[in-house]
Design a protein around this motif. Structure first.
Motif, PDB file in Angstrom:
ATOM      1  N   GLU A  67      -1.277  -5.852   4.934  1.00  0.00           N
ATOM      2  CA  GLU A  67      -0.309  -5.601   3.884  1.00  0.00           C
ATOM      3  C   GLU A  67       1.091  -6.025   4.334  1.00  0.00           C
ATOM      4  N   LEU A 109      -1.112   6.785   2.347  1.00  0.00           N
ATOM      5  CA  LEU A 109      -2.020   6.449   3.439  1.00  0.00           C
ATOM      6  C   LEU A 109      -2.864   7.633   3.907  1.00  0.00           C
ATOM      7  N   ASP A 110      -2.698   8.791   3.272  1.00  0.00           N
ATOM      8  CA  ASP A 110      -3.450   9.976   3.710  1.00  0.00           C
ATOM      9  C   ASP A 110      -4.956   9.767   3.617  1.00  0.00           C
ATOM     10  N   GLY A 156      -6.460   6.868   3.751  1.00  0.00           N
ATOM     11  CA  GLY A 156      -6.786   5.529   4.224  1.00  0.00           C
ATOM     12  C   GLY A 156      -6.250   4.481   3.270  1.00  0.00           C
ATOM     13  N   SER A 157      -6.335   3.238   3.651  1.00  0.00           N
ATOM     14  CA  SER A 157      -5.781   2.156   2.835  1.00  0.00           C
ATOM     15  C   SER A 157      -6.846   1.542   1.932  1.00  0.00           C
ATOM     16  N   ASP A 158      -6.381   0.917   0.861  1.00  0.00           N
ATOM     17  CA  ASP A 158      -7.304   0.190  -0.014  1.00  0.00           C
ATOM     18  C   ASP A 158      -7.942  -0.980   0.722  1.00  0.00           C
ATOM     19  N   SER A 159      -7.192  -1.598   1.618  1.00  0.00           N
ATOM     20  CA  SER A 159      -7.736  -2.722   2.379  1.00  0.00           C
ATOM     21  C   SER A 159      -8.938  -2.296   3.208  1.00  0.00           C
ATOM     22  N   GLN A 213       0.849  -1.183   0.000  1.00  0.00           N
ATOM     23  CA  GLN A 213       0.000   0.000   0.000  1.00  0.00           C
ATOM     24  C   GLN A 213       0.890   1.239   0.000  1.00  0.00           C
ATOM     25  N   CYS A 214       0.746   2.055  -1.022  1.00  0.00           N
ATOM     26  CA  CYS A 214       1.478   3.317  -1.104  1.00  0.00           C
ATOM     27  C   CYS A 214       0.490   4.471  -0.999  1.00  0.00           C
ATOM     28  N   ARG A 234       3.207  -1.046   4.282  1.00  0.00           N
ATOM     29  CA  ARG A 234       2.335   0.125   4.315  1.00  0.00           C
ATOM     30  C   ARG A 234       3.238   1.356   4.263  1.00  0.00           C
ATOM     31  N   ASN A 256       3.809   5.532   3.327  1.00  0.00           N
ATOM     32  CA  ASN A 256       3.061   6.784   3.393  1.00  0.00           C
ATOM     33  C   ASN A 256       3.010   7.560   2.081  1.00  0.00           C
TER      34      ASN A 256
END
Length: 208
Positions: free
Chosen positions: A62, A39-40, A42-45, A36-37, A65, A67
């Protein structure tokens, strides 16, 4: 061996996360986004869990993770992290697994490896997600050519967006790939609405 499907896109922001959520929901699958690139927002997960209504145990954490909203190699370097390909080994799960890649196929995971190289090592079939907007023919055919060049099996292509019948027909015909369906723009991403849209526009049997 894990039975799974890789969901990748012809580019970033083509709708592959929404499609991956719908597919995981339809298959009763476990979802995993290895890297996951950014995180501002939120995450795709977390987004997949919300819009697909998946229980927590069907969302795997992930491996990385990061930022910075950038390609994995750059986002990792910004935090002084070295991505290890060994940590990207497919997890063992009960039932099917839907794996979502980060960005497009040729995104660098490290300075030595592209995302498509990781996909090739997994030996899982790929669903290519493409937008229907202008430029999709070029992006899609290039992606198909890259997958074929590494002998990665292509389950088919899934479109996201408004109908553009000629582009969809041209890509599936010239690329010699199966058109799986098209997920239209949705006013609501509630789990029930997403499930209905997938059922209306795809055949779940094509993914099994």
């Amino acid at each position: 061996m894990t039975q799974g499907i890789i969901v990748t896109g012809t580019d970033t922001s083509v709708g592959k996360t929404v499609f991956a959520a719908a597919l995981a929901q339809a298959l009763g699958a476990t979802y995993w986004k290895p890297i996951q690139c950014g995180l501002d927002g939120g995450s795709d997960s977390a987004h997949v869990r919300t819009i697909a209504g998946l229980p927590p145990d069907r969302i795997l954490p992930e491996a990385y993770r990061l930022n910075l909203p950038a390609s994995p190699h750059r986002a990792a370097e910004a935090e002084g992290i070295e991505i290890s390909l060994a940590r990207l080994k497919l997890p063992e799960v009960e039932g099917p697994l839907v794996v979502e890649g980060a960005g497009g196929l040729m995104v660098p995971v490290t300075r030595q490896a592209l995302q498509i190289d990781v996909f090739a090592s997994w030996r899982l079939p790929v669903v290519l997600v493409a937008r229907t907007a202008l430029g999709t023919i070029n992006h899609s055919l290039l992606s198909i050519e890259a997958l074929n060049g590494r002998n990665i099996p292509i389950l088919g292509i899934a479109f996201v967006g408004d109908e553009v019948a000629d582009s969809e027909h041209t890509i599936s015909g010239m690329g010699n790939v199966r058109r799986l369906g098209r997920l239209p723009r949705l006013d609501s991403l509630e789990p029930a609405h997403l499930a209905q849209a997938f059922a209306d526009h795809f055949r779940v049997e094509d993914f099994r």
